[in-house]
Design an enzyme around this catalytic site. Structure first.
Site, short mmCIF file in Angstrom:
data_model
loop_
_atom_site.label_atom_id
_atom_site.label_comp_id
_atom_site.label_asym_id
_atom_site.label_seq_id
_atom_site.Cartn_x
_atom_site.Cartn_y
_atom_site.Cartn_z
CG ASP A 157 1.47 -16.98 11.36
OD1 ASP A 157 0.65 -16.31 10.71
OD2 ASP A 157 1.23 -18.13 11.76
CG HIS A 164 -3.70 7.37 0.18
ND1 HIS A 164 -3.18 6.11 0.05
CD2 HIS A 164 -4.26 7.42 1.40
CE1 HIS A 164 -3.42 5.43 1.16
NE2 HIS A 164 -4.08 6.21 1.99
CE LYS A 220 -6.08 -1.67 5.63
NZ LYS A 220 -5.20 -0.82 4.81
CD GLU A 230 -2.86 1.04 2.47
OE1 GLU A 230 -3.16 -0.07 2.93
OE2 GLU A 230 -3.30 2.11 2.93
C1 MEV Z 1 -5.88 2.96 5.31
O1 MEV Z 1 -5.06 1.88 4.91
C2 MEV Z 1 -5.91 3.08 6.82
C3 MEV Z 1 -6.84 4.15 7.37
O2 MEV Z 1 -8.15 3.94 6.88
C4 MEV Z 1 -6.82 4.04 8.88
C5 MEV Z 1 -7.83 4.92 9.59
O3 MEV Z 1 -8.85 5.26 8.99
O4 MEV Z 1 -7.57 5.20 10.77
C6 MEV Z 1 -6.44 5.52 6.92
#
Ligand code: MEV
Length: 422
Positions: free
Chosen positions: A275, A372, A259, A81
């Site tokens: 792992d 991004h 995430k 990413e």
């Molecule tokens: C993107 O890979 C991760 C985010 O969505 C985490 C978040 O929203 O805190 C930017």
């Protein structure tokens, strides 16, 4: 050597590699392996898993600026990413303003579960097992004299009576200090070894004998205290706290919040040959341990400082498995310079916290897309067929025109090619 390296991203790959080699004292052989851009030879790969037909590569980047427990670290990250490595480096720089990130952890204790079914008197059987705790631990420890010699081994035992849809089961937890290993092999062998004895003590039958990925005896804690100016001011710090409170109150947001943490965590877990499914499973089970899925971190501000902390299980090793067989994993561990699995876990926890800060700060301030866009636009340009210097030209033009889409990229690419022909 400091990990604070301004402009690292502007250097050529060769220059970056030189800095990392000096930081980590890499040998010529290690440097050449990194330069091959495929450090995993096919014979090693063929011994790692079954039915191998090739190897598969992902980018390996270095996050700079990390100060953890007053020590500088360069962080190898393997991830597909865009923006993650840049965001980690950027947020790590902010944490330095408050002295960096601090960590601590429990010992490297893993849980092995033995499932006993059809036990006639579960409550009595439980006590019968507990009465023979020392004997059972001794039996488990006979499986791994090396681990015991290193100070590890089976240390404790718990017996739970679990009501299931099809009746009561007796679940025995073997608590094993796995030292520098991830521990699955050691724990599974011990669980399989003691299961017949447990069945004979209880008069029941054993079924599953396997470690639990809810590694709640192997917890890492990381925290940081940053002057609000370092994150963009009081308002941004408040935005970060509000983002955390949102995640605390709402599982839909908590999943995305976590995430973002796992973006950092997994990238280092993968770089070191560990792992990542085990770490993921543990993290999410821990996040839901109270019956509702919650964020793994916490952010607060008093107007002067932003306070962040994170708590999560991290079952990672520095011996065994791919950590030793994958040549690049070995080099990544050398770049990190970690001496124990516990230190690696703590560094990974710190990266998770910093990655979370990067995401929340961007979300609370300019929004996530700005960061991004540059790499994303380049990817779209490539998808549209741009090659060589066309990639940057198409990407820059899309950003200027505030439309990053494949049809736009194709249109710009055509324009460039037509103008170059004339
Ligand atoms: C993107 O890979 C991760 C985010 O969505 C985490 C978040 O929203 O805190 C930017």
């Amino acid at each position: 050597m400091s990990s604070r390296i301004p402009g690292f991203y502007k250097l050529s790959i060769e220059e970056r590699l030189k800095i990392v080699s000096e930081f980590a004292n890499l040998t010529d052989e290690e440097i050449n392996l990194l330069k091959k851009y495929c450090g995993l030879d096919i014979d090693t790969a063929n011994r790692m898993i079954e039915n191998v037909i090739s190897t598969y590569q992902l980018p390996l980047g270095i996050a700079v600026n990390f100060l953890i427990n007053n020590r500088d670290y360069l962080i190898p990250m393997v991830i597909e990413e865009p923006s993650v490595v840049a965001a980690a480096s950027n947020a790590a720089r902010m944490t330095r303003e408050g002295g960096g990130v601090y960590t601590m952890s429990t010992g490297p204790f893993m849980i092995g579960q033995i499932q006993l079914v059809k036990v006639p008197q579960p409550a009595i059987a439980r006590l019968e097992i507990l009465k023979r705790k020392e004997e059972i631990l001794e039996l488990a420890n006979q499986c791994d004299p090396v681990l015991v010699k290193l100070g590890g081994g089976a240390k404790d035992l718990e017996v739970r009576i679990v009501e299931t849809r099809i009746g009561v089961m007796l679940i025995v937890h073997l608590i094993v200090d796995v030292r520098d290993a991830m521990g699955a092999n050691a724990v599974n062998t011990m669980a399989e070894t003691v299961a017949p004895r447990l069945a004979s003590i209880t008069g029941g039958s054993f079924r599953l004998r396997i470690l639990s990925n809810l590694a709640d005896r192997r917890i890492v804690r990381a925290w940081t205290k940053i002057p609000v100016e370092a994150v963009g001011g009081k308002d941004v710090a408040e935005g970060i706290m509000e983002a955390w409170a949102f995640a605390e109150a709402d599982s839909y947001r908590a999943a995305t919040h976590n995430k973002g943490i796992m973006n950092g965590v997994d990238a280092v877990v993968i770089a070191t040959g560990n792992d990542w499914r085990a770490v993921e499973a543990g993290a999410h089970a821990y996040a839901a341990r109270d019956g509702r899925y919650k964020p793994l971190s916490r952010w607060e501000t008093d107007g002067n400082y932003l306070y962040g902390s994170l708590e999560m299980p991290l079952a990672v090793g520095i011996v065994g498995g791919a950590t030793k067989t994958h040549p690049l994993a070995r080099i990544c561990l050398k770049i990190l310079g970690v001496k124990t699995a516990q230190e690696l876990a703590e560094v990974i926890g710190a990266v998770g916290l910093v990655q979370n800060l990067a995401a929340l700060r961007a979300l609370a301030a300019e929004g996530i897309q700005a960061g991004h866009m540059s790499l994303h636009a380049k990817n779209i340009a490539v998808m549209a067929g741009a090659v060589g210097d066309e990639i940057d030209l198409v990407a820059e033009e899309m950003i200027r025109e505030k439309t990053v889409r494949i049809d736009k990229a194709q249109e710009i690419l055509n324009r460039i090619r037509v103008s170059r022909k004339t």
